[in-house]
Design a protein around this motif. Structure first.
Motif, PDB file in Angstrom:
ATOM      1  N   VAL A 118       0.846  -1.206   0.000  1.00 18.56           N
ATOM      2  CA  VAL A 118       0.000   0.000   0.000  1.00 18.56           C
ATOM      3  C   VAL A 118       0.871   1.243   0.000  1.00 18.56           C
ATOM      4  O   VAL A 118       0.644   2.200  -0.747  1.00 18.56           O
ATOM      5  CB  VAL A 118      -0.940   0.006   1.220  1.00 18.56           C
ATOM      6  N   ARG A 119       1.909   1.242   0.830  1.00 15.91           N
ATOM      7  CA  ARG A 119       2.756   2.425   0.971  1.00 15.91           C
ATOM      8  C   ARG A 119       3.626   2.666  -0.249  1.00 15.91           C
ATOM      9  O   ARG A 119       3.724   3.791  -0.754  1.00 15.91           O
ATOM     10  CB  ARG A 119       3.630   2.277   2.212  1.00 15.91           C
ATOM     11  N   THR A 120       4.260   1.629  -0.762  1.00 16.77           N
ATOM     12  CA  THR A 120       5.126   1.812  -1.917  1.00 16.77           C
ATOM     13  C   THR A 120       4.319   2.145  -3.160  1.00 16.77           C
ATOM     14  O   THR A 120       4.782   2.880  -4.036  1.00 16.77           O
ATOM     15  CB  THR A 120       5.969   0.553  -2.175  1.00 16.77           C
ATOM     16  N   GLY A 121       3.094   1.647  -3.230  1.00 19.80           N
ATOM     17  CA  GLY A 121       2.240   1.961  -4.363  1.00 19.80           C
ATOM     18  C   GLY A 121       1.784   3.399  -4.372  1.00 19.80           C
ATOM     19  O   GLY A 121       1.392   3.927  -5.419  1.00 19.80           O
ATOM     20  N   ALA A 122       1.834   4.059  -3.215  1.00 24.25           N
ATOM     21  CA  ALA A 122       1.448   5.468  -3.137  1.00 24.25           C
ATOM     22  C   ALA A 122       2.638   6.393  -3.326  1.00 24.25           C
ATOM     23  O   ALA A 122       2.535   7.596  -3.111  1.00 24.25           O
ATOM     24  CB  ALA A 122       0.788   5.757  -1.789  1.00 24.25           C
ATOM     25  N   GLY A 123       3.779   5.837  -3.700  1.00 25.23           N
ATOM     26  CA  GLY A 123       4.939   6.675  -3.996  1.00 25.23           C
ATOM     27  C   GLY A 123       5.572   7.296  -2.787  1.00 25.23           C
ATOM     28  O   GLY A 123       6.195   8.341  -2.851  1.00 25.23           O
ATOM     29  N   GLY A 124       5.431   6.662  -1.599  1.00 28.56           N
ATOM     30  CA  GLY A 124       6.085   7.181  -0.410  1.00 28.56           C
ATOM     31  C   GLY A 124       5.181   7.987   0.486  1.00 28.56           C
ATOM     32  O   GLY A 124       5.497   8.235   1.629  1.00 28.56           O
ATOM     33  N   GLY A 125       4.009   8.419   0.032  1.00 26.80           N
ATOM     34  CA  GLY A 125       3.072   9.136   0.889  1.00 26.80           C
ATOM     35  C   GLY A 125       1.981   8.191   1.327  1.00 26.80           C
ATOM     36  O   GLY A 125       2.182   7.279   2.082  1.00 26.80           O
ATOM     37  N   GLY A 126       0.777   8.378   0.811  1.00 22.54           N
ATOM     38  CA  GLY A 126      -0.248   7.362   0.973  1.00 22.54           C
ATOM     39  C   GLY A 126      -0.911   7.296   2.326  1.00 22.54           C
ATOM     40  O   GLY A 126      -1.337   6.219   2.745  1.00 22.54           O
ATOM     41  N   HIS A 127      -1.045   8.413   3.056  1.00 20.53           N
ATOM     42  CA  HIS A 127      -1.726   8.351   4.341  1.00 20.53           C
ATOM     43  C   HIS A 127      -3.207   8.037   4.143  1.00 20.53           C
ATOM     44  O   HIS A 127      -3.796   7.270   4.898  1.00 20.53           O
ATOM     45  CB  HIS A 127      -1.546   9.664   5.103  1.00 20.53           C
ATOM     46  N   THR A 128      -3.826   8.619   3.124  1.00 20.77           N
ATOM     47  CA  THR A 128      -5.231   8.324   2.844  1.00 20.77           C
ATOM     48  C   THR A 128      -5.381   6.882   2.378  1.00 20.77           C
ATOM     49  O   THR A 128      -6.320   6.185   2.774  1.00 20.77           O
ATOM     50  CB  THR A 128      -5.775   9.290   1.775  1.00 20.77           C
ATOM     51  N   ALA A 129      -4.461   6.412   1.540  1.00 27.98           N
ATOM     52  CA  ALA A 129      -4.509   5.017   1.090  1.00 27.98           C
ATOM     53  C   ALA A 129      -4.396   4.065   2.272  1.00 27.98           C
ATOM     54  O   ALA A 129      -5.106   3.053   2.350  1.00 27.98           O
ATOM     55  CB  ALA A 129      -3.389   4.752   0.084  1.00 27.98           C
ATOM     56  N   MET A 130      -3.506   4.369   3.221  1.00 29.22           N
ATOM     57  CA  MET A 130      -3.369   3.518   4.393  1.00 29.22           C
ATOM     58  C   MET A 130      -4.619   3.572   5.258  1.00 29.22           C
ATOM     59  O   MET A 130      -5.003   2.573   5.890  1.00 29.22           O
ATOM     60  CB  MET A 130      -2.137   3.933   5.201  1.00 29.22           C
ATOM     61  N   SER A 131      -5.297   4.715   5.293  1.00 30.62           N
ATOM     62  CA  SER A 131      -6.540   4.820   6.044  1.00 30.62           C
ATOM     63  C   SER A 131      -7.608   3.903   5.462  1.00 30.62           C
ATOM     64  O   SER A 131      -8.327   3.214   6.184  1.00 30.62           O
ATOM     65  CB  SER A 131      -7.044   6.269   6.037  1.00 30.62           C
ATOM     66  N   TRP A 132      -7.711   3.905   4.126  1.00 30.23           N
ATOM     67  CA  TRP A 132      -8.682   3.016   3.482  1.00 30.23           C
ATOM     68  C   TRP A 132      -8.308   1.554   3.698  1.00 30.23           C
ATOM     69  O   TRP A 132      -9.184   0.696   3.897  1.00 30.23           O
ATOM     70  CB  TRP A 132      -8.770   3.325   1.989  1.00 30.23           C
ATOM     71  N   PHE A 133      -7.027   1.253   3.663  1.00 30.88           N
ATOM     72  CA  PHE A 133      -6.579  -0.118   3.917  1.00 30.88           C
ATOM     73  C   PHE A 133      -6.963  -0.542   5.334  1.00 30.88           C
ATOM     74  O   PHE A 133      -7.490  -1.650   5.540  1.00 30.88           O
ATOM     75  CB  PHE A 133      -5.068  -0.190   3.726  1.00 30.88           C
ATOM     76  N   ALA A 134      -6.717   0.324   6.309  1.00 29.30           N
ATOM     77  CA  ALA A 134      -7.079   0.002   7.693  1.00 29.30           C
ATOM     78  C   ALA A 134      -8.587  -0.141   7.853  1.00 29.30           C
ATOM     79  O   ALA A 134      -9.073  -1.002   8.597  1.00 29.30           O
ATOM     80  CB  ALA A 134      -6.545   1.082   8.634  1.00 29.30           C
ATOM     81  N   LEU A 135      -9.354   0.696   7.157  1.00 32.07           N
ATOM     82  CA  LEU A 135     -10.812   0.604   7.226  1.00 32.07           C
ATOM     83  C   LEU A 135     -11.285  -0.754   6.717  1.00 32.07           C
ATOM     84  O   LEU A 135     -12.228  -1.342   7.260  1.00 32.07           O
ATOM     85  CB  LEU A 135     -11.451   1.725   6.412  1.00 32.07           C
ATOM     86  N   GLY A 136     -10.635  -1.256   5.669  1.00 34.90           N
ATOM     87  CA  GLY A 136     -10.997  -2.583   5.180  1.00 34.90           C
ATOM     88  C   GLY A 136     -10.875  -3.632   6.265  1.00 34.90           C
ATOM     89  O   GLY A 136     -11.753  -4.498   6.410  1.00 34.90           O
ATOM     90  N   GLY A 137      -9.810  -3.568   7.052  1.00 37.06           N
ATOM     91  CA  GLY A 137      -9.661  -4.509   8.154  1.00 37.06           C
ATOM     92  C   GLY A 137     -10.758  -4.359   9.191  1.00 37.06           C
ATOM     93  O   GLY A 137     -11.282  -5.352   9.716  1.00 37.06           O
ATOM     94  N   ASN A 138     -11.126  -3.117   9.506  1.00 44.33           N
ATOM     95  CA  ASN A 138     -12.207  -2.892  10.470  1.00 44.33           C
ATOM     96  C   ASN A 138     -13.515  -3.503   9.986  1.00 44.33           C
ATOM     97  O   ASN A 138     -14.263  -4.116  10.757  1.00 44.33           O
ATOM     98  CB  ASN A 138     -12.406  -1.387  10.687  1.00 44.33           C
ATOM     99  N   ILE A 139     -13.802  -3.321   8.703  1.00 43.38           N
ATOM    100  CA  ILE A 139     -15.048  -3.856   8.147  1.00 43.38           C
ATOM    101  C   ILE A 139     -15.042  -5.384   8.206  1.00 43.38           C
ATOM    102  O   ILE A 139     -16.036  -6.018   8.599  1.00 43.38           O
ATOM    103  CB  ILE A 139     -15.236  -3.373   6.696  1.00 43.38           C
ATOM    104  N   GLY A 140     -13.923  -5.989   7.828  1.00 39.49           N
ATOM    105  CA  GLY A 140     -13.842  -7.442   7.870  1.00 39.49           C
ATOM    106  C   GLY A 140     -14.023  -7.987   9.273  1.00 39.49           C
ATOM    107  O   GLY A 140     -14.758  -8.966   9.489  1.00 39.49           O
ATOM    108  N   PHE A 141     -13.391  -7.349  10.240  1.00 35.09           N
ATOM    109  CA  PHE A 141     -13.504  -7.794  11.631  1.00 35.09           C
ATOM    110  C   PHE A 141     -14.937  -7.678  12.117  1.00 35.09           C
ATOM    111  O   PHE A 141     -15.455  -8.577  12.797  1.00 35.09           O
ATOM    112  CB  PHE A 141     -12.567  -6.958  12.502  1.00 35.09           C
ATOM    113  N   ALA A 142     -15.602  -6.576  11.758  1.00 32.42           N
ATOM    114  CA  ALA A 142     -16.977  -6.357  12.213  1.00 32.42           C
ATOM    115  C   ALA A 142     -17.954  -7.310  11.543  1.00 32.42           C
ATOM    116  O   ALA A 142     -18.972  -7.685  12.143  1.00 32.42           O
ATOM    117  CB  ALA A 142     -17.380  -4.910  11.935  1.00 32.42           C
TER     118      ALA A 142
END
Length: 395
Positions: A118-142
Motif C-alpha cells: 500500500v505504501r510503496t504503491g502510493a509513492g512514499g506518501g499514501g496516508h489516505t490510502a493507508m486509512s482506506w486499507f485500515a478501514l478494510g480490516g475494520n469492516i472485515g472484523f466487524a
C-alpha cells in the motif's frame, strides 16, 4: 489512478483477510456448545490464533524487506481462510488448535507485505490510502460474527465451505500483478528521487517511542472493547444497551480510520496523533462517569479519537525505518497490539477484586500518557515524496 485502484483492491482484500481475525472469537460459543470444550480450552484456541496473527508479523515483515514477495499476500489469504475451514473437520482438539493456528499464520503473513505494498504503491506518501486499507480490516472484523452466525445456521458441511468464500475472493483480489509488483527498497527510492530511501537515516529511537505509543493505545481500546458491553449492562443498560454501546464503539473506529488520513493532510501526522489522544482522554472518562444516555456518544467519540492515529502510526513507523517498511508494519500492526492486549486479564482481575468501573478508570489516564510520548515524535519526510514534492506540500 492505477495507485488508487491498487489501494482499493488491497483494502477490499483486507476485508476478506480480517474476517478470519474476528471469526475465531465468533466461533468459540459454537465450539463450546457443539464440541464440549471448556472455557480453558476455548481460551487456548483464541490464544493460538492471536499469538500467531500478531506476534509473528514482524518476522514476515522482515522477510518482505529482504526481497519482494507479492505472492505472500494471496498465500496468506488462502491460509487464513483454509485454517478456519479445516476447523469444520472436527478431528479433535489438537487438530482444531492447529487449524486455527494455520489461520493466524496466514493473517500474520498477509499484513506486513500488504501494508508495505500500500505504501510503496502510493509513492512514499499514501496516508489516505493507508486509512482506506485500515478501514478494510475494520469492516472485515466487524462482519465476522454475522458471517459465522449465518453460516453455522446451515446444516452439514456447507457452513465451513461457506466460511472459506471470503478467502477465495481475497486470493482473486490480491493475486500478484506484474504492473503492481512490490518494489524492493532501492526501487522505492527510484520512484521519487534516486537514492532517497537509501540515504534516509533510520530513526530507531523514534520508532521505539512510537511502539510504546501504540502499546498504550492498544491497552485503552482493547480494554474498552472487552468490557464496555458488561459495563453498560451493569449500569442498567442490559444486554441490548451493551450491544448498542459496542455498535457505537465500532462505528467510531470506522470514522476515525478515515478521518486520520484527512487530518494528516491538513495538520501533519504527529500533530494529528497528539490531538487525537488529547481528545481521547476526556472521551474515555465520559464513558466511565457520565450518565448512561451520554455513554454511547462518548464511546463513539473515544473510538474515533483512538483510531485517528491507527493508520498514521503505521506510516510513521515505515518512515522511521524506511529500509525496513515490512518490519515496521509488522510491529505497528501486530506485535505492539498483541502486547497491549495482555493488559485485559489484569483489568478483569482488578474488576473482580474491586469493581468494573474502578478497574476501567486508568483507561481514562492512559491517552494522556500516549499524548506525552507522542509529543516528542518527529515528523519524518516520506522517503520518495520528500524530494519529489515542494516542501510546502509534504507532510
Amino acid at each position: 489512478m492505477p495507485e488508487r485502484r491498487r489501494a482499493v483492491r488491497l483494502a477490499s482484500g483486507h476485508v476478506c483477510v480480517d474476517v478470519y481475525q474476528g471469526a475465531v472469537a465468533a466461533l468459540v460459543p459454537f465450539l463450546v456448545a457443539g464440541r464440549g470444550y471448556g472455557y480453558a480450552a476455548a481460551s487456548g484456541i483464541v490464544l493460538a490464533a492471536s499469538l500467531l496473527s500478531s506476534v509473528v508479523q514482524p518476522l514476515f515483515g522482515a522477510l518482505a524487506d529482504r526481497r519482494p514477495m507479492p505472492w505472500l499476500i494471496p498465500l496468506g489469504t488462502a491460509a487464513a481462510g483454509g485454517g478456519i475451514a479445516l476447523v469444520g473437520l472436527d478431528a479433535g482438539y489438537p487438530a482444531t488448535v492447529a487449524a486455527v493456528a494455520l489461520s493466524g499464520l496466514g493473517v500474520a503473513a498477509y499484513h506486513p507485505a500488504a501494508a508495505r505494498l500500500v505504501r510503496t504503491g502510493a509513492g512514499g506518501g499514501g496516508h489516505t490510502a493507508m486509512s482506506w486499507f485500515a478501514l478494510g480490516g475494520n469492516i472485515g472484523f466487524a462482519c465476522a460474527p454475522l458471517l459465522v452466525v449465518g453460516a453455522l445456521s446451515l446444516p452439514g458441511a456447507a457452513p465451513w465451505l461457506l466460511l472459506a468464500l471470503p478467502a477465495v475472493l481475497g486470493v482473486v483480489l490480491n493475486r500478484p500483478r506484474p504492473a503492481a509488483a512490490d518494489p524492493a527498497p532501492s526501487a522505492v527510492a527510484a520512484e521519487g528521487a534516486p537514492g532517497a530511501a537509501a540515504a534516509a537515516p533510520e530513526d530507531v529511537r523514534a520508532f521505539l517511542r512510537l511502539s510504546l505509543v501504540v502499546v498504550v493505545r492498544s491497552v485503552v481500546f482493547i480494554g474498552l472493547s472487552t468490557f464496555l458491553a458488561l459495563y453498560v449492562a451493569a449500569r442498567g443498560g442490559g444486554g441490548t444497551g451493551g450491544a448498542a454501546a459496542l455498535v457505537a464503539l465500532y462505528g467510531g473506529t470506522a470514522a476515525g480510520t478515515l478521518l486520520g488520513g484527512r487530518l494528516a493532510s491538513s495538520w501533519g501526522r504527529t500533530t494529528a496523533v497528539r490531538r487525537a489522544y488529547a481528545v481521547a482522554a476526556p472521551a474515555v472518562a465520559g464513558v466511565l462517569v457520565l450518565p448512561l444516555p451520554l455513554v454511547y456518544g462518548c464511546a463513539a467519540l473515544a473510538a474515533t479519537a483512538l483510531y485517528v492515529p491507527f493508520s498514521l502510526q503505521v506510516t510513521l513507523g515505515q518512515d522511521y525505518l524506511p529500509s525496513r517498511m515490512g518490519t515496521a508494519s509488522g510491529v505497528t500492526l501486530g506485535l505492539t497490539v498483541s502486547v497491549g492486549g495482555l493488559a485485559s486479564p489484569l483489568i478483569g482481575a482488578a474488576a473482580d477484586a474491586v469493581s468494573l468501573r474502578t478497574a476501567l478508570l486508568p483507561l481514562a489516564v492512559l491517552p494522556l500518557l500516549a499524548w506525552a510520548l507522542a509529543r516528542r515524535l518527529p515528523e519524518p519526510a516520506p522517503p520518495a515524496q520528500a524530494q519529489a514534492q515542494p516542501p510546502s506540500q509534504a507532510d
